[in-house]
Design an enzyme around this catalytic site. Structure first.
Site, PDB file in Angstrom:
ATOM      1  N   ASP A   1       0.831  -1.208   0.000  1.00  0.00           N
ATOM      2  CA  ASP A   1       0.000   0.000   0.000  1.00  0.00           C
ATOM      3  C   ASP A   1       0.870   1.265   0.000  1.00  0.00           C
ATOM      4  O   ASP A   1       2.002   1.251   0.488  1.00  0.00           O
ATOM      5  CB  ASP A   1      -0.896  -0.023   1.255  1.00  0.00           C
ATOM      6  CG  ASP A   1      -2.049   0.971   1.152  1.00  0.00           C
ATOM      7  OD1 ASP A   1      -2.293   1.499   0.058  1.00  0.00           O
ATOM      8  OD2 ASP A   1      -2.687   1.218   2.189  1.00  0.00           O
ATOM      9  N   GLY A   2       0.326   2.341  -0.544  1.00  0.00           N
ATOM     10  CA  GLY A   2       0.976   3.646  -0.433  1.00  0.00           C
ATOM     11  C   GLY A   2       1.631   4.167  -1.691  1.00  0.00           C
ATOM     12  O   GLY A   2       2.279   5.220  -1.663  1.00  0.00           O
TER      13      GLY A   2
ATOM     14  N   GLY B   1       0.245   5.518  -4.304  1.00  0.00           N
ATOM     15  CA  GLY B   1      -0.362   6.795  -4.699  1.00  0.00           C
ATOM     16  C   GLY B   1       0.138   7.942  -3.834  1.00  0.00           C
ATOM     17  O   GLY B   1       0.534   8.999  -4.348  1.00  0.00           O
TER      18      GLY B   1
ATOM     19  N   HIS C   1       3.063   3.537  -8.822  1.00  0.00           N
ATOM     20  CA  HIS C   1       2.945   2.107  -9.130  1.00  0.00           C
ATOM     21  C   HIS C   1       4.202   1.610  -9.858  1.00  0.00           C
ATOM     22  O   HIS C   1       4.686   0.508  -9.588  1.00  0.00           O
ATOM     23  CB  HIS C   1       1.696   1.842  -9.993  1.00  0.00           C
ATOM     24  CG  HIS C   1       0.405   2.186  -9.303  1.00  0.00           C
ATOM     25  ND1 HIS C   1       0.163   1.824  -7.992  1.00  0.00           N
ATOM     26  CD2 HIS C   1      -0.704   2.860  -9.722  1.00  0.00           C
ATOM     27  CE1 HIS C   1      -1.054   2.247  -7.648  1.00  0.00           C
ATOM     28  NE2 HIS C   1      -1.589   2.892  -8.667  1.00  0.00           N
TER      29      HIS C   1
ATOM     30  N   SER D   1      -7.049  -5.613  -6.093  1.00  0.00           N
ATOM     31  CA  SER D   1      -8.211  -6.181  -5.391  1.00  0.00           C
ATOM     32  C   SER D   1      -9.469  -6.062  -6.252  1.00  0.00           C
ATOM     33  O   SER D   1      -9.513  -5.270  -7.210  1.00  0.00           O
ATOM     34  CB  SER D   1      -8.437  -5.448  -4.065  1.00  0.00           C
ATOM     35  OG  SER D   1      -8.939  -4.147  -4.311  1.00  0.00           O
TER      36      SER D   1
ATOM     37  N   LEU E   1      11.186 -20.269  -4.764  1.00  0.00           N
ATOM     38  CA  LEU E   1      10.104 -19.437  -4.217  1.00  0.00           C
ATOM     39  C   LEU E   1       8.812 -19.575  -5.024  1.00  0.00           C
ATOM     40  O   LEU E   1       8.839 -19.524  -6.256  1.00  0.00           O
ATOM     41  CB  LEU E   1      10.561 -17.961  -4.245  1.00  0.00           C
ATOM     42  CG  LEU E   1       9.496 -16.923  -3.867  1.00  0.00           C
ATOM     43  CD1 LEU E   1       9.186 -16.982  -2.376  1.00  0.00           C
ATOM     44  CD2 LEU E   1       9.966 -15.515  -4.261  1.00  0.00           C
TER      45      LEU E   1
ATOM     46  N   ARG F   1      -5.528  -2.133   8.448  1.00  0.00           N
ATOM     47  CA  ARG F   1      -6.705  -2.916   8.046  1.00  0.00           C
ATOM     48  C   ARG F   1      -6.257  -4.140   7.264  1.00  0.00           C
ATOM     49  O   ARG F   1      -5.165  -4.177   6.702  1.00  0.00           O
ATOM     50  CB  ARG F   1      -7.590  -2.099   7.085  1.00  0.00           C
ATOM     51  CG  ARG F   1      -8.322  -0.940   7.646  1.00  0.00           C
ATOM     52  CD  ARG F   1      -9.266  -0.372   6.569  1.00  0.00           C
ATOM     53  NE  ARG F   1      -8.542   0.274   5.484  1.00  0.00           N
ATOM     54  CZ  ARG F   1      -8.125   1.535   5.524  1.00  0.00           C
ATOM     55  NH1 ARG F   1      -8.352   2.281   6.582  1.00  0.00           N
ATOM     56  NH2 ARG F   1      -7.482   2.070   4.506  1.00  0.00           N
TER      57      ARG F   1
ATOM     58  N   SER G   1      -8.405  -5.242   4.730  1.00  0.00           N
ATOM     59  CA  SER G   1      -8.914  -4.875   3.391  1.00  0.00           C
ATOM     60  C   SER G   1      -9.253  -6.077   2.501  1.00  0.00           C
ATOM     61  O   SER G   1      -8.809  -6.141   1.346  1.00  0.00           O
ATOM     62  CB  SER G   1      -7.906  -3.963   2.677  1.00  0.00           C
ATOM     63  OG  SER G   1      -7.807  -2.735   3.344  1.00  0.00           O
TER      64      SER G   1
HETATM   65  C1  FPP Z   1      -1.626   0.201  -3.456  1.00  0.00           C
HETATM   66  O1  FPP Z   1      -1.227   1.534  -3.432  1.00  0.00           O
HETATM   67  C2  FPP Z   1      -1.083  -0.487  -4.613  1.00  0.00           C
HETATM   68  C3  FPP Z   1      -1.819  -1.054  -5.615  1.00  0.00           C
HETATM   69  C4  FPP Z   1      -3.288  -1.029  -5.643  1.00  0.00           C
HETATM   70  C5  FPP Z   1      -1.192  -1.718  -6.762  1.00  0.00           C
HETATM   71  C6  FPP Z   1       0.054  -2.490  -6.460  1.00  0.00           C
HETATM   72  C7  FPP Z   1       0.753  -2.716  -7.713  1.00  0.00           C
HETATM   73  C8  FPP Z   1       2.085  -2.662  -7.884  1.00  0.00           C
HETATM   74  C9  FPP Z   1       3.060  -2.481  -6.809  1.00  0.00           C
HETATM   75  C10 FPP Z   1       2.641  -2.755  -9.250  1.00  0.00           C
HETATM   76  C11 FPP Z   1       2.495  -4.037  -9.984  1.00  0.00           C
HETATM   77  C12 FPP Z   1       2.766  -5.254  -9.205  1.00  0.00           C
HETATM   78  C13 FPP Z   1       3.345  -6.384  -9.691  1.00  0.00           C
HETATM   79  C14 FPP Z   1       3.235  -7.617  -8.863  1.00  0.00           C
HETATM   80  C15 FPP Z   1       4.084  -6.450 -10.932  1.00  0.00           C
HETATM   81  P1  FPP Z   1      -2.350   2.648  -3.558  1.00  0.00           P
HETATM   82  O2  FPP Z   1      -2.501   2.987  -4.985  1.00  0.00           O
HETATM   83  O3  FPP Z   1      -3.600   2.162  -2.890  1.00  0.00           O
HETATM   84  O4  FPP Z   1      -1.708   3.822  -2.747  1.00  0.00           O
HETATM   85  P2  FPP Z   1      -2.473   4.898  -1.852  1.00  0.00           P
HETATM   86  O5  FPP Z   1      -3.134   4.141  -0.735  1.00  0.00           O
HETATM   87  O6  FPP Z   1      -1.367   5.785  -1.374  1.00  0.00           O
HETATM   88  O7  FPP Z   1      -3.454   5.590  -2.745  1.00  0.00           O
END
Ligand code: FPP
Length: 253
Positions: A20-21, A23, A37, A65, A131, A194, A196
């Site tokens: 998370d995080g 954004g 991302h 998700s 892994l 959370r 989530s």
């Molecule tokens: C949550 O941060 C992150 C995601 C919803 C996407 C995670 C995806 C990646 C790390 C890139 C692709 C992954 C792979 C396995 C190749 P957020 O967008 O919810 O951040 P925020 O809570 O700060 O808005």
């Protein structure tokens, strides 16, 4: 806590992560969310590599998700493109490193190109024995549990099982994680505390570790620190402290 506290002999075999995080990390730098991302992928690569090196057997990453479909279309499209591009770029390296890829979630809901790329990578790495990298894509625990209930109800309807045969083990066999042990450790980055809708059934006895670090900053040292923290904990599984042997493991799943 420093990394010296990390014990290579008492590793969790399965670690699950809510990444998370991305954004917020990007916003703090005056960039758009997609940039976060992209940087998050670098953390994915590092954590996959460290996990393989130190001998973690299963690593589950919550990459998208069911609820993430409700984000603005351009972010959803960018995430799907990033997933496809990342798998395409990394699959040879994953293969070389003996990593086996799995996907859990509503596979059919993914764009066709994403399904194709993922399936090819799953097939290509299927005989690897290092892994197990499990990507949760279009995944939510409520979706998974509902699917399991439907499967079991169908088996009852067809007379294959009796209702009284439904126990913890049978239920577990109908989850999409049926071939993996439950995570001993679940990490969530970025300060939210959370679950989530992530692995609700499987996390019943997992140790939870929350850190304020945003996912793009979460690297080797943070990961080893989380493992060291986990290793400090006493896992009692409902028993009392005196009953716990040092060799005792989690319930069967
Ligand atoms: C949550 O941060 C992150 C995601 C919803 C996407 C995670 C995806 C990646 C790390 C890139 C692709 C992954 C792979 C396995 C190749 P957020 O967008 O919810 O951040 P925020 O809570 O700060 O808005």
């Amino acid at each position: 806590m420093n990394n010296n506290a990390f014990d290579t002999k008492a590793l969790p075999q399965h670690i699950a992560i809510i990444m998370d995080g991305n954004g917020r990390w990007a916003k703090e730098r005056g960039q758009d969310r997609i940039y976060g991302h992209h940087e998050g992928v670098l953390s994915v690569r590092e954590i996959v590599n460290v996990s393989g090196e130190i001998g973690i057997r299963y690593l589950t990453l919550y990459a998208f998700s069911t609820e993430n479909w409700n984000r603005p279309k351009e972010e959803v499209d960018a995430l799907m493109e990033l997933l496809v591009a990342t798998i395409r770029k990394e699959v040879d390296e994953l293969n070389k490193k003996n990593v086996r890829l799995h996907v859990i979630g509503d596979f059919a809901a993914l764009p066709a190109i994403c399904q194709k790329e993922m399936q090819e990578a799953i097939d290509m790495t299927a005989s690897n024995s290092g892994l197990n990298l499990i990507l949760a894509l279009s995944y939510s625990a409520k979706w998974e549990i509902t699917q399991a209930v439907q499967n079991i109800a169908q088996q009852v309807k067809e007379g294959k099982i009796q209702p009284e045969q439904i126990d913890d083990q049978l239920f577990h066999q109908n989850l999409c994680t049926h071939s993996f042990p439950d995570p001993e450790l679940m990490i969530r980055t970025s300060g939210e505390t959370r679950i989530s809708n992530f692995l609700l059934y499987q996390l019943a006895y997992s140790e939870l570790y929350f850190t304020a670090t945003h996912w793009p900053d979460f690297r080797r040292s943070h990961f080893l620190e989380a493992i060291a923290d986990y290793q400090q904990r006493e896992r009692r599984f409902g028993k009392i402290s005196e009953q716990i042997q040092t060799t005792e493991h989690a319930p069967k799943h």
